[in-house]
Structure formats: C-alpha cells, structure tokens
Write a protein that holds these residues in place. Structure first.
Motif, PDB file in Angstrom:
ATOM      1  N   SER A  41       0.129 -37.138 -29.054  1.00 20.10           N
ATOM      2  CA  SER A  41      -0.848 -36.259 -29.693  1.00 20.10           C
ATOM      3  C   SER A  41      -0.547 -34.789 -29.421  1.00 20.10           C
ATOM      4  O   SER A  41      -0.564 -33.958 -30.325  1.00 20.10           O
ATOM      5  CB  SER A  41      -2.258 -36.564 -29.180  1.00 20.10           C
ATOM      6  OG  SER A  41      -2.609 -37.895 -29.403  1.00 20.10           O
ATOM      7  N   ILE A  42      -0.280 -34.485 -28.172  1.00 24.87           N
ATOM      8  CA  ILE A  42      -0.144 -33.091 -27.774  1.00 24.87           C
ATOM      9  C   ILE A  42       1.151 -32.462 -28.285  1.00 24.87           C
ATOM     10  O   ILE A  42       1.130 -31.339 -28.800  1.00 24.87           O
ATOM     11  CB  ILE A  42      -0.272 -32.952 -26.242  1.00 24.87           C
ATOM     12  CG1 ILE A  42      -1.715 -33.236 -25.828  1.00 24.87           C
ATOM     13  CG2 ILE A  42       0.153 -31.556 -25.774  1.00 24.87           C
ATOM     14  CD1 ILE A  42      -1.961 -33.254 -24.345  1.00 24.87           C
ATOM     15  N   LEU A  43       2.268 -33.159 -28.145  1.00 26.37           N
ATOM     16  CA  LEU A  43       3.532 -32.537 -28.552  1.00 26.37           C
ATOM     17  C   LEU A  43       3.593 -32.212 -30.046  1.00 26.37           C
ATOM     18  O   LEU A  43       4.002 -31.099 -30.407  1.00 26.37           O
ATOM     19  CB  LEU A  43       4.721 -33.376 -28.098  1.00 26.37           C
ATOM     20  CG  LEU A  43       4.957 -33.411 -26.582  1.00 26.37           C
ATOM     21  CD1 LEU A  43       6.200 -34.214 -26.244  1.00 26.37           C
ATOM     22  CD2 LEU A  43       5.040 -32.028 -25.987  1.00 26.37           C
ATOM     23  N   PRO A  44       3.185 -33.111 -30.937  1.00 30.22           N
ATOM     24  CA  PRO A  44       3.182 -32.722 -32.357  1.00 30.22           C
ATOM     25  C   PRO A  44       2.235 -31.550 -32.644  1.00 30.22           C
ATOM     26  O   PRO A  44       2.569 -30.671 -33.443  1.00 30.22           O
ATOM     27  CB  PRO A  44       2.725 -33.983 -33.094  1.00 30.22           C
ATOM     28  CG  PRO A  44       3.001 -35.093 -32.160  1.00 30.22           C
ATOM     29  CD  PRO A  44       2.866 -34.529 -30.775  1.00 30.22           C
ATOM     30  N   LEU A  45       1.085 -31.524 -31.994  1.00 26.74           N
ATOM     31  CA  LEU A  45       0.166 -30.412 -32.185  1.00 26.74           C
ATOM     32  C   LEU A  45       0.784 -29.118 -31.668  1.00 26.74           C
ATOM     33  O   LEU A  45       0.732 -28.078 -32.346  1.00 26.74           O
ATOM     34  CB  LEU A  45      -1.170 -30.683 -31.489  1.00 26.74           C
ATOM     35  CG  LEU A  45      -2.198 -29.549 -31.561  1.00 26.74           C
ATOM     36  CD1 LEU A  45      -2.497 -29.158 -33.010  1.00 26.74           C
ATOM     37  CD2 LEU A  45      -3.465 -29.953 -30.831  1.00 26.74           C
TER      38      LEU A  45
END
Length: 159
Positions: A41-45
């Motif tokens: 979730s965090i890396l793509p965001l």
C-alpha cells in the motif's frame, strides 16, 4: 522493565505459540502478510506522491491506500505482539528489533503528520504535490524499507 517483559512472556498467547509449531507458523505467516499489505500500500502511494504514474489521481488512490496501510499496520502490530511475547526479553535486547520498532514509530508518525497537513488535503483534492508531500513520501519509502530490512535481520542477531 524486566518484570513487564517477563509478564508478557507469561501471557497465555505466548505459551500457546511456544507449545504449537503450527500456531507459530500461522501467526508468523499472518505477520508477513500484514507486512505485505503495508508495503504493498505504502510504496505505490509514495511513488505516486513522488510523481510516478501521473495519470492516477491521488484523490482516488491516496485515501484507499492509506486505509489499507493502516489495516496492515494494525494487523502487523497484533501479530507482532504475539510473536514478541514468545521471547520478549531476548527481543527487547536485539538491536535489529529495536531499530525496527524505532522505524515503525517514525513511519507511523510521518504518515500521521502528513495526513494532518493542508498540503495532503490539497493533493487529495487534485491540487499540486507540494515539496513537503514529496519529501514525506521519500522519507516514507526509506523508513518502511528500513523497517522491513531490520525485521528480517532480527533472526540473525538472536540466539
């Protein structure tokens, strides 16, 4: 401090996990899946906030991925506490574990602070991605990657 750690190690969940290799495997797998949700979730965001994938609106993925990451963090904390309870005294003295916990706290703080800013609200509404939002995203990528690496290192520094 040692009394608190001993108390954690005496919890029923700790005993159950110590007695059952199958339960340990399932809790460990749930922890790893939770980490996958966080990173997934965090890396793509963060990449989007850094300017990658400009056709994907921050207003669409930002709130969704932030909530998914929060669920992953809550699940990782619950499963991590169960794993910690198996050997709390040893883990509390493990430099990799302490590094991971520090990075987790910094990562959560970074996310909370970002979400409280008007720059985040502007980005979600389709406004420009400010320098502070981009810096927060870059920090986030570094922090969460470091937390994962530290977590993997825990087993190599114990025993």
């Amino acid at each position: 401090m040692e009394e608190a750690l001993t108390w954690i190690g005496a919890l029923p969940v700790a005993g159950a996990i110590r007695r059952s290799a199958v339960l340990y495997i399932f809790v460990n797998a749930a922890h790893i899946l939770s980490i996958g949700i966080i990173v997934g979730s965090i890396l793509p965001l963060d990449l989007r906030l850094l300017g990658f994938f400009p056709d994907v609106p921050v207003g669409v993925i930002g709130p969704y991925l932030s909530r998914a990451a929060a669920i992953g963090i809550a699940s990782a904390m619950a499963t991590g506490l169960c794993l910690f309870s198996v050997r709390p005294v040893e883990y509390a003295g493990n430099p990799a574990f302490l590094t991971k916990m520090t990075l987790l706290a910094i990562g959560v703080l970074n996310a909370v602070l970002l979400h409280m800013t008007p720059q985040w609200r502007d980005a979600v509404k389709g406004g420009p991605l400010s320098l502070s939002v981009r810096v927060s995203a870059l920090l986030s990528m570094s922090i969460w990657t470091g937390a994962v690496l530290s977590g993997r290192w825990i087993g190599f520094l114990s025993e």
